[in-house]
Design a protein around this motif. Structure first.
Motif, PDB file in Angstrom:
ATOM      1  N   SER A  46      43.189  77.562  48.245  1.00 48.07           N
ATOM      2  CA  SER A  46      43.047  76.284  47.535  1.00 48.07           C
ATOM      3  C   SER A  46      41.595  75.820  47.522  1.00 48.07           C
ATOM      4  CB  SER A  46      43.939  75.215  48.170  1.00 48.07           C
ATOM      5  OG  SER A  46      43.493  74.862  49.471  1.00 48.07           O
ATOM      6  N   VAL A  47      40.883  76.059  48.617  1.00 43.52           N
ATOM      7  CA  VAL A  47      39.473  75.684  48.671  1.00 43.52           C
ATOM      8  C   VAL A  47      38.661  76.514  47.688  1.00 43.52           C
ATOM      9  CG1 VAL A  47      37.410  75.626  50.131  1.00 43.52           C
ATOM     10  CG2 VAL A  47      39.607  74.869  51.055  1.00 43.52           C
ATOM     11  N   ASN A  48      38.920  77.813  47.653  1.00 46.04           N
ATOM     12  CA  ASN A  48      38.173  78.691  46.744  1.00 46.04           C
ATOM     13  C   ASN A  48      38.391  78.312  45.279  1.00 46.04           C
ATOM     14  OD1 ASN A  48      37.065  80.215  48.828  1.00 46.04           O
ATOM     15  ND2 ASN A  48      38.708  81.734  48.796  1.00 46.04           N
ATOM     16  N   LYS A  49      39.600  77.901  44.948  1.00 49.06           N
ATOM     17  CA  LYS A  49      39.879  77.485  43.562  1.00 49.06           C
ATOM     18  C   LYS A  49      39.056  76.249  43.214  1.00 49.06           C
ATOM     19  CE  LYS A  49      44.582  79.313  43.048  1.00 49.06           C
ATOM     20  NZ  LYS A  49      46.028  78.965  42.878  1.00 49.06           N
ATOM     21  N   ALA A  50      38.942  75.330  44.166  1.00 47.32           N
ATOM     22  CA  ALA A  50      38.187  74.105  43.916  1.00 47.32           C
ATOM     23  C   ALA A  50      36.689  74.370  43.861  1.00 47.32           C
ATOM     24  CB  ALA A  50      38.503  73.077  45.000  1.00 47.32           C
ATOM     25  N   THR A  51      36.181  75.141  44.812  1.00 41.38           N
ATOM     26  CA  THR A  51      34.735  75.375  44.859  1.00 41.38           C
ATOM     27  C   THR A  51      34.263  76.285  43.724  1.00 41.38           C
ATOM     28  OG1 THR A  51      35.023  77.194  46.467  1.00 41.38           O
ATOM     29  CG2 THR A  51      34.562  74.984  47.334  1.00 41.38           C
ATOM     30  N   ALA A  52      35.178  77.073  43.150  1.00 44.29           N
ATOM     31  CA  ALA A  52      34.803  77.902  42.004  1.00 44.29           C
ATOM     32  C   ALA A  52      34.367  77.034  40.829  1.00 44.29           C
ATOM     33  CB  ALA A  52      35.980  78.791  41.596  1.00 44.29           C
ATOM     34  N   LYS A  53      34.896  75.813  40.765  1.00 43.62           N
ATOM     35  CA  LYS A  53      34.506  74.876  39.719  1.00 43.62           C
ATOM     36  C   LYS A  53      33.399  73.930  40.194  1.00 43.62           C
ATOM     37  CE  LYS A  53      39.090  74.927  37.572  1.00 43.62           C
ATOM     38  NZ  LYS A  53      40.286  74.114  37.198  1.00 43.62           N
ATOM     39  N   LEU A  54      33.424  73.612  41.494  1.00 40.06           N
ATOM     40  CA  LEU A  54      32.432  72.677  42.037  1.00 40.06           C
ATOM     41  C   LEU A  54      31.046  73.294  42.167  1.00 40.06           C
ATOM     42  CD1 LEU A  54      31.527  70.072  43.513  1.00 40.06           C
ATOM     43  CD2 LEU A  54      32.382  71.130  45.639  1.00 40.06           C
ATOM     44  N   PHE A  55      30.944  74.458  42.784  1.00 41.93           N
ATOM     45  CA  PHE A  55      29.630  75.006  43.110  1.00 41.93           C
ATOM     46  C   PHE A  55      28.741  75.315  41.907  1.00 41.93           C
ATOM     47  CE2 PHE A  55      31.214  76.618  47.509  1.00 41.93           C
ATOM     48  CZ  PHE A  55      31.000  75.357  48.047  1.00 41.93           C
ATOM     49  N   PRO A  56      29.280  75.735  40.772  1.00 41.82           N
ATOM     50  CA  PRO A  56      28.396  75.913  39.613  1.00 41.82           C
ATOM     51  C   PRO A  56      27.770  74.600  39.138  1.00 41.82           C
ATOM     52  CG  PRO A  56      30.399  77.191  39.324  1.00 41.82           C
ATOM     53  CD  PRO A  56      30.623  76.295  40.511  1.00 41.82           C
ATOM     54  N   VAL A  57      28.399  73.483  39.498  1.00 41.00           N
ATOM     55  CA  VAL A  57      27.905  72.163  39.098  1.00 41.00           C
ATOM     56  C   VAL A  57      27.052  71.535  40.193  1.00 41.00           C
ATOM     57  CG1 VAL A  57      28.612  69.816  38.456  1.00 41.00           C
ATOM     58  CG2 VAL A  57      29.885  71.793  37.590  1.00 41.00           C
ATOM     59  N   ALA A  58      27.502  71.687  41.436  1.00 37.20           N
ATOM     60  CA  ALA A  58      26.795  71.051  42.565  1.00 37.20           C
ATOM     61  C   ALA A  58      26.968  71.907  43.813  1.00 37.20           C
ATOM     62  CB  ALA A  58      27.342  69.646  42.808  1.00 37.20           C
ATOM     63  N   ASN A  59      25.894  72.570  44.236  1.00 38.37           N
ATOM     64  CA  ASN A  59      25.969  73.408  45.430  1.00 38.37           C
ATOM     65  C   ASN A  59      24.772  73.215  46.360  1.00 38.37           C
ATOM     66  OD1 ASN A  59      24.008  74.697  43.918  1.00 38.37           O
ATOM     67  ND2 ASN A  59      24.727  76.762  44.423  1.00 38.37           N
ATOM     68  N   THR A  60      24.134  72.039  46.251  1.00 32.84           N
ATOM     69  CA  THR A  60      23.047  71.670  47.156  1.00 32.84           C
ATOM     70  C   THR A  60      23.298  70.240  47.638  1.00 32.84           C
ATOM     71  OG1 THR A  60      21.649  70.701  45.429  1.00 32.84           O
ATOM     72  CG2 THR A  60      21.417  73.088  45.832  1.00 32.84           C
ATOM     73  N   PRO A  61      22.705  69.860  48.755  1.00 33.02           N
ATOM     74  CA  PRO A  61      22.884  68.482  49.223  1.00 33.02           C
ATOM     75  C   PRO A  61      22.478  67.457  48.169  1.00 33.02           C
ATOM     76  CG  PRO A  61      21.959  69.803  50.972  1.00 33.02           C
ATOM     77  CD  PRO A  61      21.959  70.669  49.748  1.00 33.02           C
ATOM     78  N   ARG A  62      21.372  67.702  47.474  1.00 37.56           N
ATOM     79  CA  ARG A  62      20.913  66.767  46.450  1.00 37.56           C
ATOM     80  C   ARG A  62      21.934  66.643  45.322  1.00 37.56           C
ATOM     81  NH1 ARG A  62      17.338  63.142  47.072  1.00 37.56           N
ATOM     82  NH2 ARG A  62      15.836  64.672  47.882  1.00 37.56           N
ATOM     83  N   ALA A  63      22.436  67.766  44.861  1.00 41.73           N
ATOM     84  CA  ALA A  63      23.391  67.748  43.749  1.00 41.73           C
ATOM     85  C   ALA A  63      24.702  67.068  44.143  1.00 41.73           C
ATOM     86  CB  ALA A  63      23.658  69.172  43.270  1.00 41.73           C
ATOM     87  N   ILE A  64      25.142  67.286  45.379  1.00 43.17           N
ATOM     88  CA  ILE A  64      26.380  66.651  45.847  1.00 43.17           C
ATOM     89  C   ILE A  64      26.208  65.140  45.946  1.00 43.17           C
ATOM     90  CG2 ILE A  64      27.902  66.364  47.841  1.00 43.17           C
ATOM     91  CD1 ILE A  64      28.611  68.857  46.338  1.00 43.17           C
ATOM     92  N   THR A  65      25.064  64.693  46.468  1.00 42.40           N
ATOM     93  CA  THR A  65      24.855  63.240  46.577  1.00 42.40           C
ATOM     94  C   THR A  65      24.747  62.604  45.201  1.00 42.40           C
ATOM     95  OG1 THR A  65      22.458  63.560  46.825  1.00 42.40           O
ATOM     96  CG2 THR A  65      23.761  63.389  48.841  1.00 42.40           C
ATOM     97  N   GLU A  66      24.169  63.303  44.266  1.00 45.92           N
ATOM     98  CA  GLU A  66      24.076  62.779  42.899  1.00 45.92           C
ATOM     99  C   GLU A  66      25.443  62.746  42.228  1.00 45.92           C
ATOM    100  OE1 GLU A  66      21.150  65.203  40.996  1.00 45.92           O
ATOM    101  OE2 GLU A  66      19.450  64.194  41.966  1.00 45.92           O
ATOM    102  N   LEU A  67      26.297  63.704  42.594  1.00 46.15           N
ATOM    103  CA  LEU A  67      27.660  63.715  42.061  1.00 46.15           C
ATOM    104  C   LEU A  67      28.430  62.507  42.574  1.00 46.15           C
ATOM    105  CD1 LEU A  67      29.493  65.571  40.305  1.00 46.15           C
ATOM    106  CD2 LEU A  67      30.212  66.685  42.434  1.00 46.15           C
ATOM    107  N   GLY A  68      28.214  62.174  43.850  1.00 50.73           N
ATOM    108  CA  GLY A  68      28.866  61.003  44.443  1.00 50.73           C
ATOM    109  C   GLY A  68      30.306  61.268  44.839  1.00 50.73           C
ATOM    110  N   VAL A  69      30.867  60.332  45.579  1.00 47.00           N
ATOM    111  CA  VAL A  69      32.217  60.499  46.093  1.00 47.00           C
ATOM    112  C   VAL A  69      33.240  60.631  44.975  1.00 47.00           C
ATOM    113  CG1 VAL A  69      34.073  59.404  47.425  1.00 47.00           C
ATOM    114  CG2 VAL A  69      31.711  59.335  48.270  1.00 47.00           C
TER     115      VAL A  69
END
Length: 213
Positions: A46-69
């Protein structure tokens, strides 16, 4: 269980899987940290399915914080406890930016200072990302350690301490992965697959199951 049995078990697990790896998908220490944080009480699939879509968009601390909660929730809403996990992943990303120059620290105390990161997650990151001989004990390893009598303990801390004591140095880096995979696919919770287990003759589980007998 005596040490001779333990060493033979480790040799067999090593022979069957010389280069074990986590089943979580990642390409950097930060991606691994996020994936492990998301995997609490959730399956790696389930995690891999989610991160397969998340990581191409945000895979750095900066990108995650910009994405927001709220933005992060969109990608991980299929994972259990996703609300709290989104809060923690954004918070740990911000702390990495503020305190560690955006880098995942190769340090237990520093890792455990991150929101949502406990000893088990820190152990996984130190072992898998940095090659430390740490042993993270999850439900699978706790079960295998107790059921086989390889490393019995009343809680995960006791099992971890026992493993660190009885596992020789040459096996320490990989034993976490061997035991978790063994627990996930062979020594499963309800009906362990004893008949197809490569360490069945060494295991000290009293209630072994043989479906074909």
């Amino acid at each position: 269980m005596n040490n001779a049995k333990r060493i033979e078990i480790l040799k067999r697990l090593r022979d069957s899987n010389p280069h074990p790896k986590t089943e979580l998908h990642y390409s950097s220490p930060f991606e691994l940290l996020v994936a492990v944080t998301l995997s609490a009480q959730a399956t790696d699939v389930s995690v891999n399915k989610a991160t397969a879509k998340l990581f191409p968009v945000a895979n750095t601390p900066r990108a995650i914080t910009e994405l927001g909660v709220e933005g992060l929730k969109h990608y991980i809403k299929t994972i259990g406890l996703y609300n709290n996990k989104a809060i923690n992943v954004v918070a740990l990303s911000q702390k990495l930016l503020d305190d560690f120059d955006g880098q995942v620290p190769e340090n237990r105390e520093a890792l455990e200072s991150l929101p949502g990161v406990g000893r088990k997650t820190a152990n996984v990151v130190l072992n898998t990302a940095f090659g430390w001989p740490t042993i993270a004990v999850d439900t699978h390893i706790f079960r295998v350690g107790n059921r086989t009598k390889f490393a019995p303990g009343k809680n995960v801390q006791e099992v971890e301490e026992k493993l660190l004591k009885v596992v020789p140095a040459e096996f320490k880096v990989d034993v976490h992965h061997w035991l978790i995979l063994h627990g996930r696919y062979t020594c499963i919770a309800r009906k362990p697959r004893c008949g197809s287990c490569i360490i069945e003759d060494l295991c000290e589980y009293k209630d072994k199951l043989y479906p074909d007998s």
